[in-house]
Design a protein around this motif. Structure first.
Motif: not given
Length: 233
Positions: A196, A178, A202-204, A176, A221, A223, A1
């Protein structure tokens, strides 16, 4: 992270590292990486220093990769250790091997290569400031090569900015959200993280595109949005 402050610091170190390797504005940096932090960090660092990114497809045969590296006059390579074998047909006297950075996992050593951590640790305190023109080429986006040799489409900084802005506005994306990054690292790499980054979201990063892997990433996560080819759905 990785949070945004840490990402900013990593990009600073990477940009300074590229500068220390003697890479100047317009030099071509090939990335032979999966969807990992070094991919994101290297990509943004190249943008900052006016370097051109050449994403390499790790599914190509060594001869095809050697041809691309030769044809496009690559100046530096950032490679995952597991893909070093794919460079077997690139002459070791090629200039790109003078600036070779190898990321983990690394199953073999390459003479003269810098490990990713050492590359960052030994970088100068800061990179020289570079005034990058919005309309200058930033990265080469390769076709699949299904009917011949892959061809490189030129992408500018402006292309990426307005592609991102249009996507954010069209889909109503928010800070916000994902984002599950579905595209391979060598195909539209900006799709992996630009939205993101633009939104402060947030990028996964998920390398496996098997249905169970995708479903697990979405669940674990939280998403909220993803983009992929029709066959994937």
């Amino acid at each position: 992270s990785i949070d945004f402050e840490s990402l900013h610091e990593l990009v600073d170190r990477c940009a300074a590292g590229f500068s220390a390797l003697g890479l100047e504005r317009g030099a071509k940096v090939a990335l032979l990486l999966e969807k990992t932090p070094p991919l994101v960090v290297s990509f943004i660092a190249c943008a900052r220093q006016g370097l051109m990114v050449v994403p390499l497809n790790y599914r190509l045969r060594p001869a095809a990769l050697a041809g691309i590296i030769e044809q496009y006059e690559i100046d530096a390579l950032v490679v995952a250790g597991k893909f070093l074998d794919l460079l077997s047909e690139v002459p070791r006297q090629h200039g790109a091997f003078a600036r070779l950075v190898v990321c983990e996992p690394c199953e073999q050593e390459e003479a003269g290569a810098l490990g990713w951590d050492k590359f960052l640790d030994e970088a100068p305190d800061e990179a020289p400031a570079v005034e990058v023109d919005d309309d200058e080429p930033f990265y080469l986006n390769f076709t699949s090569g299904s009917t011949g040799i892959p061809k490189a489409a030129v992408t500018t900084h402006t292309n990426l900015f307005f592609n991102t802005l249009a996507s954010v506005e069209t889909f109503g994306l928010r800070h916000n959200d994902v984002h599950l990054c579905m595209f391979p690292a060598y195909l539209h790499p900006h799709e992996i993280f630009y939205r993101g980054l633009y939104l402060g979201g947030t990028s996964v990063l998920e390398n496996s595109l098997f249905p169970k892997s995708v479903a697990r990433a979405i669940s674990e996560h939280g998403v909220t949005c993803m983009m992929g080819a029709a066959t994937l759905y």
